[in-house]
Write a protein that holds these residues in place. Structure first.
Motif, short mmCIF file in Angstrom:
data_model
loop_
_atom_site.label_atom_id
_atom_site.label_comp_id
_atom_site.label_asym_id
_atom_site.label_seq_id
_atom_site.Cartn_x
_atom_site.Cartn_y
_atom_site.Cartn_z
N GLN A 171 -23.50 -7.57 24.39
CA GLN A 171 -24.41 -8.60 24.34
C GLN A 171 -24.50 -8.77 23.13
O GLN A 171 -25.62 -9.38 22.88
CB GLN A 171 -25.93 -7.82 25.34
N GLY A 172 -24.08 -9.40 22.84
CA GLY A 172 -23.88 -9.39 21.52
C GLY A 172 -25.29 -9.41 20.32
O GLY A 172 -25.38 -9.73 19.21
N ILE A 173 -25.26 -7.89 19.60
CA ILE A 173 -26.72 -7.52 19.72
C ILE A 173 -26.62 -7.50 18.47
O ILE A 173 -28.00 -7.76 17.77
CB ILE A 173 -27.23 -6.14 19.96
N ALA A 174 -26.35 -6.95 17.24
CA ALA A 174 -25.85 -7.22 16.17
C ALA A 174 -25.51 -8.35 15.32
O ALA A 174 -26.99 -8.84 14.53
CB ALA A 174 -24.31 -6.87 15.41
N THR A 175 -25.05 -9.35 16.46
CA THR A 175 -26.15 -11.19 15.28
C THR A 175 -27.08 -10.99 16.13
O THR A 175 -27.90 -11.86 15.20
CB THR A 175 -24.62 -11.60 16.83
N SER A 176 -28.06 -11.26 17.27
CA SER A 176 -29.01 -11.17 17.44
C SER A 176 -29.56 -10.78 16.67
O SER A 176 -30.94 -11.98 16.05
CB SER A 176 -29.15 -10.66 18.89
N MET A 177 -29.90 -9.89 16.85
CA MET A 177 -30.76 -9.00 15.15
C MET A 177 -30.91 -9.58 14.33
O MET A 177 -31.58 -9.71 13.53
CB MET A 177 -30.72 -7.87 15.69
N GLY A 178 -29.18 -9.96 14.16
CA GLY A 178 -29.20 -10.40 12.54
C GLY A 178 -29.46 -11.63 12.06
O GLY A 178 -29.95 -11.29 10.96
N VAL A 179 -29.23 -12.36 12.64
CA VAL A 179 -29.26 -13.97 12.12
C VAL A 179 -30.98 -14.51 12.51
O VAL A 179 -30.36 -15.45 12.19
CB VAL A 179 -28.41 -14.85 12.79
N GLU A 180 -31.94 -13.49 13.20
CA GLU A 180 -32.95 -14.02 13.86
C GLU A 180 -33.36 -14.37 12.98
O GLU A 180 -33.68 -15.92 13.11
CB GLU A 180 -33.54 -12.82 14.70
N GLY A 181 -33.74 -14.06 11.52
CA GLY A 181 -34.60 -14.60 10.38
C GLY A 181 -34.28 -15.00 9.84
O GLY A 181 -35.14 -16.01 8.67
N LEU A 182 -32.82 -16.23 9.79
CA LEU A 182 -32.33 -17.21 9.39
C LEU A 182 -32.75 -18.38 9.75
O LEU A 182 -33.63 -19.67 9.61
CB LEU A 182 -31.08 -17.46 9.28
N GLN A 183 -33.29 -18.08 10.74
CA GLN A 183 -34.41 -19.26 12.42
C GLN A 183 -33.37 -20.76 12.07
O GLN A 183 -33.97 -22.35 11.40
CB GLN A 183 -35.75 -19.66 11.39
N ILE A 184 -31.93 -20.50 12.64
CA ILE A 184 -31.40 -21.71 12.58
C ILE A 184 -30.96 -21.78 14.36
O ILE A 184 -30.05 -20.20 14.79
CB ILE A 184 -29.78 -21.58 11.98
N PRO A 185 -31.06 -22.73 14.81
CA PRO A 185 -29.89 -23.26 15.88
C PRO A 185 -28.94 -22.40 16.33
O PRO A 185 -28.32 -22.60 15.64
CB PRO A 185 -30.34 -24.43 16.29
N LEU A 186 -28.73 -21.31 17.52
CA LEU A 186 -27.76 -21.15 17.28
C LEU A 186 -26.79 -20.92 18.67
O LEU A 186 -27.81 -20.76 19.26
CB LEU A 186 -28.21 -19.37 17.38
N PHE A 187 -25.81 -20.84 18.17
CA PHE A 187 -24.87 -20.91 19.41
C PHE A 187 -24.56 -19.62 19.07
O PHE A 187 -23.64 -18.65 18.43
CB PHE A 187 -23.82 -21.68 19.50
N GLY A 188 -24.12 -18.62 20.28
CA GLY A 188 -24.02 -16.65 20.19
C GLY A 188 -22.76 -17.36 21.14
O GLY A 188 -22.34 -17.33 22.06
N LEU A 189 -21.61 -16.37 20.68
CA LEU A 189 -19.89 -16.17 20.95
C LEU A 189 -19.61 -15.09 21.29
O LEU A 189 -19.88 -14.02 20.41
CB LEU A 189 -19.51 -17.15 19.78
N PHE A 190 -18.78 -15.23 22.20
CA PHE A 190 -17.92 -13.80 22.12
C PHE A 190 -16.47 -14.35 22.30
O PHE A 190 -15.74 -14.70 23.36
CB PHE A 190 -18.47 -12.83 23.63
N GLY A 191 -15.45 -13.41 21.63
CA GLY A 191 -13.99 -13.97 22.34
C GLY A 191 -13.27 -12.83 21.46
O GLY A 191 -12.24 -12.67 20.52
N ALA A 192 -14.08 -11.23 21.80
CA ALA A 192 -13.82 -10.18 20.88
C ALA A 192 -13.30 -10.11 19.20
O ALA A 192 -13.74 -11.29 18.58
CB ALA A 192 -12.35 -9.90 21.66
N CYS A 193 -11.78 -9.14 18.88
CA CYS A 193 -11.84 -10.02 17.57
C CYS A 193 -11.43 -11.47 17.43
O CYS A 193 -11.43 -11.98 16.09
CB CYS A 193 -10.84 -8.84 16.61
N SER A 194 -11.50 -12.51 17.84
CA SER A 194 -10.37 -13.47 17.73
C SER A 194 -11.80 -14.60 16.95
O SER A 194 -11.40 -15.89 17.35
CB SER A 194 -10.04 -14.25 19.32
N THR A 195 -13.21 -14.14 17.55
CA THR A 195 -14.39 -14.66 17.34
C THR A 195 -14.37 -15.02 15.99
O THR A 195 -15.22 -16.58 16.35
CB THR A 195 -15.50 -13.89 17.47
#
Lengths: 337, 337
Positions: B90-114
């Motif tokens: 569930q891409g949790i490192a991203t969700s918790m990591g970029v939250e503070g930047l407050q930039i509209p977010l597209f969450g992605l998953f492509g394994a190491c191709s992301t």
């Protein structure tokens, strides 16, 4: 192409929602929207011919794509890109599900907001001239989601009344340049909104602030008042989330009480189906859009709808580590044409 | 905007790679690219000031974004959209990591191709006029990835020689309309390619067919021969995957032996760092692009590069259920200007 305000895009040439399909489990088939779905699983366990819940969910995604193609009279080769996601770790239902279609894939994760993210990116891609046709597809499965996020079903643990019921369903949408009666005139991409709530059994409360933020951004960016939409329809806030959304909107002096609908409330009969706060999951908003919302826009019964799938950004690890459950919501403006 | 062939897009107005940043752990700092990274974690456990591996990875993503902004002289408010992902459920490192930047977010998953997926969608968004500036960011952390996918580190289980070492690193890229010396002239979006391999300890072999497929699609769509690129650089095939890629390409009568590089091979010294097949993870291709590849293109040492992050689409659940590990790879054409 016109970019509006901070978060929204208004398409100069709107892409069209050319067709869609909904595939659901038995419980959804027995609910208020039952007769409107394209395909209801015939076996009681909702296995869709597979031997695991994850594989069942993959089969649902594949079936939803195939049906959407069939209903639109198109072939996989005519689809340039696929935008897809689900709730499972590493989006495995999607990877295994859409593999056979052999369409170049953008894998997405936005929790239950993913159908909004997929439709937004798909519409942006078509409107930019990068593709004539794309498919956006998302899914969730009660079995695979309970296994992923909660207790083994056999434990029969009690669910609080604020908990939602994960929808077994997959909705696929064909977006393209060919005229239909529904166009996507704009999108508003959400920010992560975190009120510090930590209760994963009350996702409506976790997501309501994000829904509010995205609705306000949409109204601001497009210079609209709520009543310029026939309905504002969230993904899966349920009963608890809806009342919080109303409170938050009123604090911003916007009243949406009379025009708000929620897919999580529409899909089940709370009184008889024991679904507590309502339906949820990546499939909830998707199958409700396909089966219930789009036909009304197609017929012109509704002229303009704001559709806002809502997501709770959490994982079992983040929950166990005591992190909060932030929300995100992406909005799609759908218009009759 | 011009769409080419089946899978590729050639931008009429190429967006620019305006700046980037790389954040890595100690092992990466001790490797061949060590001096080129922007930030190397100071503590031995690579905790980045956090108390869990997941939170450490989140901190890395936030830091990479902040450094990329700082180096480019920009503020978060000037970034319209964020395209981000990681390897965790569930891409949790991203969700918790970029939250503070407050930039509209597209969450992605492509394994190491992301990182390829994020750069492709970001470039498409800028080239279409939807945004002046976007950030693409991805990350992986050895600790969080081992916890997610493999055995507890304390077991000290032996790793086969075909296994890769997950890079602790995050790379952030600022893509926009302002001229720089690197432009993204086109992208090729990959299909899922599945040769039926099931060994998650040999991801190079699982991903090589996807890399081959995307490279061939790129050459076909753009009407190019391999030698029209100074280098073709894959994400994390490692030693095993590279030799398979060479074989597969030769079967299609394309020889890339002399111009191929792999980020997984570049980032560690196999002889002294005990990394077996090479580096891997969402961060591997990202930090190598930021620290090593981009500076060479900026200086004009390399004129045109095909950059192809590669991903192995698996989860612990799919692995335990005996599913295969399909691959996916997205290609970005980077040119000196």
């Amino acid at each position: 192409m016109m970019t509006k305000g901070e978060q929204s895009i208004a398409f100069e040439q709107s892409p069209f929602l050319m067709g869609s399909a909904s595939v659901v489990g038995q419980k959804e088939g027995e609910g208020p929207l039952g007769k409107k779905f394209d395909y209801i699983c015939e076996d009681k366990e909702n296995m869709f011919g597979a031997d695991s819940w994850e594989a069942a969910e993959s089969n649902m995604q594949r079936l939803a794509c195939r049906l959407a193609l069939e209903k639109t009279g198109m072939h996989p080769e005519e689809i340039r890109y696929l935008f897809a996601g689900d709730l499972l770790r590493q989006g495995i239902a999607t990877s295994m599900g859409v593999e056979g279609l052999q369409i170049p894939l953008f894998g997405l994760f936005g929790a239950c907001s993913t159908s909004g993210e997929a439709l937004a990116l798909g519409a942006m891609t078509v409107a930019a001239g990068y593709a004539e046709n794309i498919i956006a597809v998302t899914s969730s499965h009660f079995g695979s989601a309970e296994k992923e996020f909660r207790f083994p079903l056999g434990y029969a643990s009690q669910r609080p009344l604020s908990a939602s019921w994960t929808v077994t369903g997959s909705g696929a949408f064909l977006v393209g340049t060919q005229k239909s009666h529904v166009r996507i005139s704009g999108v508003t991409i959400g920010k992560i909104v975190d009120y510090g709530l930590k209760d994963s059994q009350n996702m409506g409360a976790c997501m309501a602030p994000a829904a509010c933020d995205t609705i306000l951004a949409n109204l601001r960016d497009f210079g609209r008042e709520p009543e310029e939409y026939d309905h504002i329809i969230t993904g899966d806030l349920g009963y608890v989330g809806q009342s919080i959304l109303f409170d938050l909107m009123r604090k911003k002096r916007k009243n949406i009480d009379s025009i708000h609908l929620d897919c999580g409330k529409l899909i089940y009969d709370q009184q008889t189906q024991d679904t507590h706060a309502g339906g949820s999951g990546c499939g909830c908003a998707a199958v409700t859009l396909s089966s219930y919302i789009l036909p009304k826009i197609e017929k012109g019964e509704w002229k303009r709808i704001l559709f806002i799938p809502t997501g709770a950004l959490m994982s079992t690890v983040s929950y166990n580590e005591g992190e909060s459950v932030p929300g995100i919501a992406h909005a799609i403006v759908l218009e009759h044409c």
